[in-house]
Scaffold this active site. Structure first.
Site, PDB file in Angstrom:
ATOM      1  N   ARG A  82       2.332  -9.862 -12.459  1.00 60.40           N
ATOM      2  CA  ARG A  82       0.854 -10.107 -12.954  1.00 60.40           C
ATOM      3  C   ARG A  82       0.874 -10.592 -14.255  1.00 60.40           C
ATOM      4  O   ARG A  82      -0.014 -11.198 -15.163  1.00 60.40           O
ATOM      5  CB  ARG A  82       0.130  -8.807 -12.864  1.00 60.40           C
ATOM      6  CG  ARG A  82       0.322  -7.746 -13.405  1.00 60.40           C
ATOM      7  CD  ARG A  82       0.117  -6.429 -12.803  1.00 60.40           C
ATOM      8  NE  ARG A  82       0.683  -6.161 -11.389  1.00 60.40           N
ATOM      9  CZ  ARG A  82       0.151  -4.991 -10.651  1.00 60.40           C
ATOM     10  NH1 ARG A  82      -0.654  -4.225 -11.155  1.00 60.40           N
ATOM     11  NH2 ARG A  82       1.021  -4.963  -9.541  1.00 60.40           N
ATOM     12  N   LYS A 124      14.364  -0.783  -9.821  1.00 63.23           N
ATOM     13  CA  LYS A 124      14.175  -0.606  -8.548  1.00 63.23           C
ATOM     14  C   LYS A 124      15.421   0.192  -7.903  1.00 63.23           C
ATOM     15  O   LYS A 124      16.443  -0.086  -8.497  1.00 63.23           O
ATOM     16  CB  LYS A 124      13.960  -1.900  -7.790  1.00 63.23           C
ATOM     17  CG  LYS A 124      12.771  -2.639  -8.228  1.00 63.23           C
ATOM     18  CD  LYS A 124      12.838  -4.103  -7.325  1.00 63.23           C
ATOM     19  CE  LYS A 124      11.550  -4.947  -7.671  1.00 63.23           C
ATOM     20  NZ  LYS A 124      10.268  -4.313  -6.959  1.00 63.23           N
TER      21      LYS A 124
HETATM   22  N1  BES Z   1       8.237  -8.465  -6.711  1.00 60.46           N
HETATM   23  C1  BES Z   1       7.747  -7.281  -6.493  1.00 60.46           C
HETATM   24  C2  BES Z   1       6.912  -7.181  -5.184  1.00 60.46           C
HETATM   25  C3  BES Z   1       7.666  -7.355  -3.848  1.00 60.46           C
HETATM   26  C4  BES Z   1       8.106  -6.381  -3.180  1.00 60.46           C
HETATM   27  C5  BES Z   1       7.756  -8.407  -3.260  1.00 60.46           C
HETATM   28  C6  BES Z   1       9.079  -6.506  -2.195  1.00 60.46           C
HETATM   29  C7  BES Z   1       8.501  -8.801  -2.010  1.00 60.46           C
HETATM   30  C8  BES Z   1       8.873  -7.780  -1.432  1.00 60.46           C
HETATM   31  C9  BES Z   1       6.701  -6.972  -7.807  1.00 60.46           C
HETATM   32  O1  BES Z   1       6.961  -7.284  -8.715  1.00 60.46           O
HETATM   33  C10 BES Z   1       6.751  -5.467  -7.899  1.00 60.46           C
HETATM   34  O2  BES Z   1       7.638  -4.723  -7.979  1.00 60.46           O
HETATM   35  N2  BES Z   1       5.552  -4.880  -7.308  1.00 60.46           N
HETATM   36  C11 BES Z   1       5.286  -3.385  -7.531  1.00 60.46           C
HETATM   37  C12 BES Z   1       4.235  -3.008  -8.471  1.00 60.46           C
HETATM   38  C13 BES Z   1       3.835  -1.685  -8.675  1.00 60.46           C
HETATM   39  C14 BES Z   1       5.037  -1.410  -9.545  1.00 60.46           C
HETATM   40  C15 BES Z   1       2.637  -1.335  -9.167  1.00 60.46           C
HETATM   41  C16 BES Z   1       5.309  -2.809  -5.947  1.00 60.46           C
HETATM   42  O3  BES Z   1       4.618  -3.330  -5.061  1.00 60.46           O
HETATM   43  O4  BES Z   1       5.989  -1.762  -5.837  1.00 60.46           O
HETATM   44 MN    MN Z   2       8.393  -6.295  -9.677  1.00 57.00          MN
END
Ligand code: BES
Ligand code: MN
Ligand code: ZN
Length: 498
Positions: free
Chosen positions: A350, A276
């Site tokens: 997931r 990230k």
């Molecule tokens: N934990 C994150 C989602 C999230 C983002 C929760 C901001 C709370 C605040 C999750 O694991 C994630 O990174 N999701 C990605 C999925 C994508 C790579 C398909 C996302 O939402 O960008």
């Molecule tokens: Mn994630």
């Protein structure tokens, strides 16, 4: 945690000391005790209301200091607005706003006179909700602050003066356990990620044995034997080993099938190799908000001795980039036997849930499974921070969750599932892939989970936008919200006990 208020319940009487809280409706009408005090004050209270152009609007307040003719040091007049709209959710918020004021006043003794201006009895259930709102608002996460506030507010002793005081006291005894559950969830979400890893989180689950729960902890070795390749793939880039916590509350009949709650417990989500961006990454200490809600719920159910069999399952991992971390392109085999191609290591929640859900339905054959997960940014884009996303294969369960949401103020909004979304997660090399492309990100994540629930009635709550408070609310001034504890406690109370 800072000083907590204490609550007691008594029959209605004119308050003789401290702060007297009086309710008025949208027409500035008082109940009997309020009218009596209005009279005893010889016009002081009435004049204050007029001078301040006070209208009794919901959540409005007028603080009258040292009112002539009255024994109380202060009278706080609180508007209820229209009485028809004064329901449980409104009472909870009002309690929050009231506690904010009590803290600001630094009041030590507060008597809240609970009487309705229209002469009807004040519902004891609403009294308990006001108390809950007050308690949750007074939560403060200051564990790591070494410099104390120079003039802290005292822990207020709050007395509710209400006709049905015995009933109100009993209802609060139950709700105070729910408050403790919310506080536990908030503590865990707020805690720093160096302090709270998967092992420490599992220890917090184990500590619920003190509440009469049975707790089992599976180690990474146990999970390897079970074939949980999806969950373990996420954990393999971290120095800290994964855990699966299983908490059982047996408050129902032995033959009754359990309700199962599953939480995503990613103690920190760097994204892994699909790392990230730096900005805001610290918020990913809250990526265990689903697991925090489940442990908080189990704490609440055990604490109030709920007449139900319930099981909480936490998938606890850390998602880190490392020489041992999983790669995009890797293919993992889940406990269900289905294979998953990793496209993006940041779609890790997931993968954790895939094995936790499969395990839950296979071992426990539950009445239903509800999972909570801070799963997608896409859900936050769709619903903001005001609703959690709801996905389900069961219309009746969805409706119960929606109404529990309205009653608790922890609202959910249903989004679709459907076979047409399956195409987006089919993989060229494995049974499925872990991301579905740019569009419908919250839906394709849920559609992925659906492949691991078999035919068990199931609901998925995407709490990415609600688990961590982006703004102050009436009942929460800390960061972690504990979202889901009150929602699910309400669901259980209204539909599955007795
Ligand atoms: N934990 C994150 C989602 C999230 C983002 C929760 C901001 C709370 C605040 C999750 O694991 C994630 O990174 N999701 C990605 C999925 C994508 C790579 C398909 C996302 O939402 O960008
Ligand atoms: Mn994630
Ligand atoms: Zn995550």
């Amino acid at each position: 945690m800072a000083s907590q208020p204490t609550f007691s319940f008594a029959k209605p009487a004119v308050p003789e000391t401290g702060v007297a809280v009086l309710f008025v409706d949208g027409d500035n009408s008082f109940g009997p005790i309020g009218r009596q005090m209005l009279e005893t004050s010889g016009g002081t209270l009435g004049r204050a209301l007029t001078a301040a152009a006070f209208k009794g609007k919901a959540q409005s307040m007028l603080d009258v200091v040292a009112p002539a003719g009255l024994a109380a040091d202060r009278v706080l007049v609180v508007g209820l607005g229209g009485l028809d709209a004064f329901d449980a959710a409104a009472a909870l918020k009002l309690g929050g706003v009231l506690m904010g004021k009590v803290k600001e006043m630094k009041a030590a003794a507060v008597t809240v006179v609970l009487e309705r201006p229209d002469g009807a009895a004040f519902e004891p259930a609403l009294a308990a909700e006001i108390a809950l709102g007050m308690r949750l608002r007074s939560y403060d996460w200051d564990k790591h602050k070494t410099k104390k506030k120079d003039d802290p507010a005292p822990a207020a002793a709050v007395t509710f003066a209400i006709e049905e005081s015995g009933k109100a006291k009993k209802l609060w005894a139950g709700l105070s356990e729910v408050a403790a559950g919310v506080e536990l969830a908030r503590d865990l979400v707020n805690e720093a990620p160096n302090i709270l890893g998967p092992v420490e989180f599992a220890d917090a689950a184990k500590a619920l044995e003190a509440q009469g729960l049975e707790v089992e902890i599976l180690t990474d070795k146990d999970m390897k034997k079970l074939g949980m390749g999806a969950l373990l793939g996420v954990a393999q880039g971290s120095e800290r080993p994964a855990r699966l916590a299983i908490m059982k509350w047996n408050g129902g009949k032995a033959k009754d099938k359990p309700l199962v709650f599953v939480g995503k417990g990613v103690v920190f989500d760097t994204g892994g190799i699909s790392i990230k961006p730096a900005s805001g990454m610290e918020d990913m200490k809250g990526d265990m908000g689903g697991a925090a809600a489940v442990i908080g719920l189990m704490r609440a159910l055990g604490g109030r001795k709920a007449a139900v069999n319930a099981i909480g399952i936490l998938g606890l991992v850390e998602n880190m980039p490392d020489g041992a971390a999983q790669r995009p392109g890797d293919i993992v085999t889940s406990m269900s036997g289905q294979t998953i191609e990793i496209i993006n290591t940041d779609a890790e929640g997931r993968l954790v849930l895939a094995d936790a859900l499969w395990y839950a339905q296979e071992r426990f054959k539950p009445v239903f499974m509800i999972d909570l997960a801070t799963l997608t940014g896409a859900c936050m884009v769709a619903l903001g921070t005001q609703h959690a996303g709801l996905f389900s294969n069961d219309d009746a369960l969805s409706e119960k969750l929606a109404s529990a949401g309205l009653a608790s103020g922890e609202k959910v909004w249903r989004l679709p599932l459907g076979p047409e979304y399956d195409k987006m997660i089919d993989s060229r090399f494995a049974d499925m892939k872990n991301t579905g492309g740019r569009y419908g990100g919250a839906i394709t994540a849920a559609q992925f989970l659906k492949r691991f629930v078999n035919d068990t009635p199931w609901a998925h709550l995407d709490v990415a936008g609600t688990a961590m408070a982006s703004a102050d609310t009436e009942i929460n001034r800390s960061w972690g919200s504990g979202f889901g504890v009150r929602l699910l406690d309400r669901l259980v109370r209204d539909h599955y006990e007795g």
